[in-house]
Scaffold this motif. Structure first.
Motif, PDB file in Angstrom:
ATOM      1  N   UNK A  72       0.828  -1.203   0.000  1.00  0.00           N
ATOM      2  CA  UNK A  72       0.000   0.000   0.000  1.00  0.00           C
ATOM      3  C   UNK A  72       0.862   1.252   0.000  1.00  0.00           C
ATOM      4  N   UNK A  73       1.917   1.268   0.835  1.00  0.00           N
ATOM      5  CA  UNK A  73       2.816   2.428   0.895  1.00  0.00           C
ATOM      6  C   UNK A  73       3.530   2.627  -0.437  1.00  0.00           C
ATOM      7  N   UNK A  74       4.003   1.535  -1.036  1.00  0.00           N
ATOM      8  CA  UNK A  74       4.687   1.632  -2.328  1.00  0.00           C
ATOM      9  C   UNK A  74       3.736   2.116  -3.416  1.00  0.00           C
ATOM     10  N   UNK A  75       2.513   1.568  -3.422  1.00  0.00           N
ATOM     11  CA  UNK A  75       1.541   1.951  -4.458  1.00  0.00           C
ATOM     12  C   UNK A  75       1.154   3.415  -4.339  1.00  0.00           C
ATOM     13  N   UNK A  76       0.909   3.871  -3.106  1.00  0.00           N
ATOM     14  CA  UNK A  76       0.552   5.275  -2.923  1.00  0.00           C
ATOM     15  C   UNK A  76       1.709   6.189  -3.302  1.00  0.00           C
ATOM     16  N   UNK A  77       2.941   5.790  -2.946  1.00  0.00           N
ATOM     17  CA  UNK A  77       4.103   6.578  -3.343  1.00  0.00           C
ATOM     18  C   UNK A  77       4.242   6.659  -4.848  1.00  0.00           C
ATOM     19  N   UNK A  78       4.029   5.534  -5.530  1.00  0.00           N
ATOM     20  CA  UNK A  78       4.106   5.522  -6.995  1.00  0.00           C
ATOM     21  C   UNK A  78       3.002   6.373  -7.608  1.00  0.00           C
ATOM     22  N   UNK A  79       1.833   6.407  -6.964  1.00  0.00           N
ATOM     23  CA  UNK A  79       0.748   7.271  -7.457  1.00  0.00           C
ATOM     24  C   UNK A  79       1.199   8.726  -7.477  1.00  0.00           C
ATOM     25  N   UNK A  80       1.881   9.140  -6.404  1.00  0.00           N
ATOM     26  CA  UNK A  80       2.332  10.539  -6.337  1.00  0.00           C
ATOM     27  C   UNK A  80       3.427  10.812  -7.362  1.00  0.00           C
ATOM     28  N   UNK A  81       4.358   9.858  -7.493  1.00  0.00           N
ATOM     29  CA  UNK A  81       5.409  10.035  -8.488  1.00  0.00           C
ATOM     30  C   UNK A  81       4.858  10.093  -9.895  1.00  0.00           C
ATOM     31  N   UNK A  82       3.869   9.230 -10.194  1.00  0.00           N
ATOM     32  CA  UNK A  82       3.248   9.236 -11.520  1.00  0.00           C
ATOM     33  C   UNK A  82       2.468  10.520 -11.752  1.00  0.00           C
ATOM     34  N   UNK A  83       1.891  11.069 -10.688  1.00  0.00           N
ATOM     35  CA  UNK A  83       1.179  12.340 -10.810  1.00  0.00           C
ATOM     36  C   UNK A  83       2.140  13.468 -11.189  1.00  0.00           C
ATOM     37  N   UNK A 108       9.075  12.760  -4.209  1.00  0.00           N
ATOM     38  CA  UNK A 108       7.648  12.790  -3.881  1.00  0.00           C
ATOM     39  C   UNK A 108       7.134  11.392  -3.564  1.00  0.00           C
ATOM     40  N   UNK A 109       7.587  10.393  -4.306  1.00  0.00           N
ATOM     41  CA  UNK A 109       7.157   9.011  -4.075  1.00  0.00           C
ATOM     42  C   UNK A 109       7.589   8.524  -2.689  1.00  0.00           C
ATOM     43  N   UNK A 110       8.845   8.773  -2.324  1.00  0.00           N
ATOM     44  CA  UNK A 110       9.352   8.329  -1.028  1.00  0.00           C
ATOM     45  C   UNK A 110       8.652   9.066   0.117  1.00  0.00           C
ATOM     46  N   UNK A 111       8.421  10.362  -0.070  1.00  0.00           N
ATOM     47  CA  UNK A 111       7.741  11.157   0.955  1.00  0.00           C
ATOM     48  C   UNK A 111       6.339  10.620   1.217  1.00  0.00           C
ATOM     49  N   UNK A 112       5.580  10.392   0.149  1.00  0.00           N
ATOM     50  CA  UNK A 112       4.191   9.934   0.293  1.00  0.00           C
ATOM     51  C   UNK A 112       4.138   8.481   0.767  1.00  0.00           C
ATOM     52  N   UNK A 127       2.507   1.683  17.363  1.00  0.00           N
ATOM     53  CA  UNK A 127       3.835   2.220  17.664  1.00  0.00           C
ATOM     54  C   UNK A 127       4.544   2.524  16.339  1.00  0.00           C
ATOM     55  N   UNK A 128       4.758   3.805  16.057  1.00  0.00           N
ATOM     56  CA  UNK A 128       5.335   4.207  14.769  1.00  0.00           C
ATOM     57  C   UNK A 128       6.823   3.891  14.671  1.00  0.00           C
ATOM     58  N   UNK A 129       7.541   4.082  15.770  1.00  0.00           N
ATOM     59  CA  UNK A 129       8.977   3.838  15.748  1.00  0.00           C
ATOM     60  C   UNK A 129       9.703   4.794  14.815  1.00  0.00           C
ATOM     61  N   UNK A 130      10.671   4.262  14.086  1.00  0.00           N
ATOM     62  CA  UNK A 130      11.505   5.085  13.202  1.00  0.00           C
ATOM     63  C   UNK A 130      10.742   5.605  11.994  1.00  0.00           C
ATOM     64  N   UNK A 131       9.565   5.041  11.723  1.00  0.00           N
ATOM     65  CA  UNK A 131       8.812   5.448  10.529  1.00  0.00           C
ATOM     66  C   UNK A 131       8.413   6.924  10.561  1.00  0.00           C
ATOM     67  N   UNK A 132       8.350   7.546  11.764  1.00  0.00           N
ATOM     68  CA  UNK A 132       7.952   8.955  11.837  1.00  0.00           C
ATOM     69  C   UNK A 132       8.969   9.864  11.150  1.00  0.00           C
ATOM     70  N   UNK A 133      10.209   9.377  10.994  1.00  0.00           N
ATOM     71  CA  UNK A 133      11.252  10.199  10.382  1.00  0.00           C
ATOM     72  C   UNK A 133      11.429   9.905   8.892  1.00  0.00           C
ATOM     73  N   UNK A 134      10.741   8.906   8.358  1.00  0.00           N
ATOM     74  CA  UNK A 134      10.929   8.540   6.951  1.00  0.00           C
ATOM     75  C   UNK A 134      10.627   9.692   5.992  1.00  0.00           C
ATOM     76  N   UNK A 135       9.482  10.396   6.113  1.00  0.00           N
ATOM     77  CA  UNK A 135       9.220  11.506   5.182  1.00  0.00           C
ATOM     78  C   UNK A 135      10.278  12.607   5.242  1.00  0.00           C
ATOM     79  N   UNK A 136      10.679  12.994   6.468  1.00  0.00           N
ATOM     80  CA  UNK A 136      11.680  14.064   6.605  1.00  0.00           C
ATOM     81  C   UNK A 136      13.013  13.640   6.012  1.00  0.00           C
ATOM     82  N   UNK A 137      13.425  12.389   6.247  1.00  0.00           N
ATOM     83  CA  UNK A 137      14.682  11.890   5.698  1.00  0.00           C
ATOM     84  C   UNK A 137      14.627  11.830   4.175  1.00  0.00           C
TER      85      UNK A 137
END
Length: 243
Positions: A72-83, A108-112, A127-137
């Motif tokens: 789901x995360x990969x597909x949504x990211x690809x949607x944004x990149x394709x947009x 944009x794909x990695x952020x989304x 529990x989000x863990x390290x995932x909270x920093x993924x968009x900023x990174x």
């Protein structure tokens, strides 16, 4: 596609609350989808192909991949990149410096994708863990590459418009970092997750302005987009959650 889930977790949404009936929703989806494809065809065959790819990714995300968190995360990211790439095809790839659109689409794909991982906590305690920093990174690393490439390719690096590139990137990174800090302080809070997702969505327009500032025939349009996205977003956000 989310009707059964929303009946339990989001009963105030239009379909579960009966503000919109299912037949109208289907009609709106089909009519708007067809209108989008017609506009893409009018803009040229490359744009139509890009629109079909984007439509396929959207359907795949909504109907298939949402049951699987990683896909789901990969597909949504690809949607944004394709947009993003659809916009590039509409304007004309020749308007951009070489690989800048591909870098922007990847960022944009990695952020989304990171945003999508975090958004799973909107409806459940997690529990989000390290995932909270993924968009900023993703924004910081990809934005650095984007700025480095744009600076090297720009014919006039000292042009005032070039300030738009780091400014847009810094705003986007700051929004993502604030979301991460808030989520770390309020772990397992669904309200904090929704607030964080809102901030991460608001990081998208500055990111897009960053690349538009480096393209001569898109600069003023990018400035207008940035201004409207903030003012319209605050106005619409009072009525429609997620806007």
């Amino acid at each position: 596609c989310d009707y059964e889930h929303d009946m339990i977790c989001r009963p105030s949404r239009p379909l579960p609350s009966r503000q919109v009936d299912m037949l109208s929703a289907w009609a709106g989806m089909l009519l708007l989808g067809a209108a989008g494809l017609c506009m893409a065809f009018w803009a040229g065959i490359p744009v139509l192909v890009g629109a079909l790819v984007l439509l396929f990714l959207v359907v795949a995300y909504c109907a298939i991949s949402k049951s699987f968190p990683i896909s789901a995360a990969l597909a949504m990211g690809l949607c944004r990149g394709a947009s993003v790439m659809l916009g590039v095809l509409a304007v004309g790839p020749q308007s951009f410096h070489r690989d800048l659109p591909l870098i922007l689409a990847a960022v944009a794909s990695l952020h989304v994708a990171g945003l999508t991982v975090i958004s799973r906590g909107e409806d459940r305690r997690m529990h989000h863990g390290i995932s909270v920093w993924l968009p900023a990174l993703a924004l910081a690393a990809g934005g650095g590459v984007l700025f480095w490439r744009a600076w090297g390719l720009a014919p006039h690096p000292l042009s005032p418009w070039m300030a738009g590139l780091p400014a847009g990137l810094l705003i986007a990174v700051a929004a993502a970092a604030l979301a991460g800090l808030d989520l770390r302080r309020n772990e397992n809070s669904r309200l904090a997750t929704r607030r964080g997702v809102m901030r991460l969505i608001r990081a998208i327009p500055p990111l897009q302005f960053a690349i538009m500032a480096a393209v001569p025939n898109l600069r003023w349009a990018g400035l207008v987009l940035l201004a409207l996205s903030w003012s319209a977003g605050r106005f619409l956000g009072k009525k429609f959650q997620g806007s």
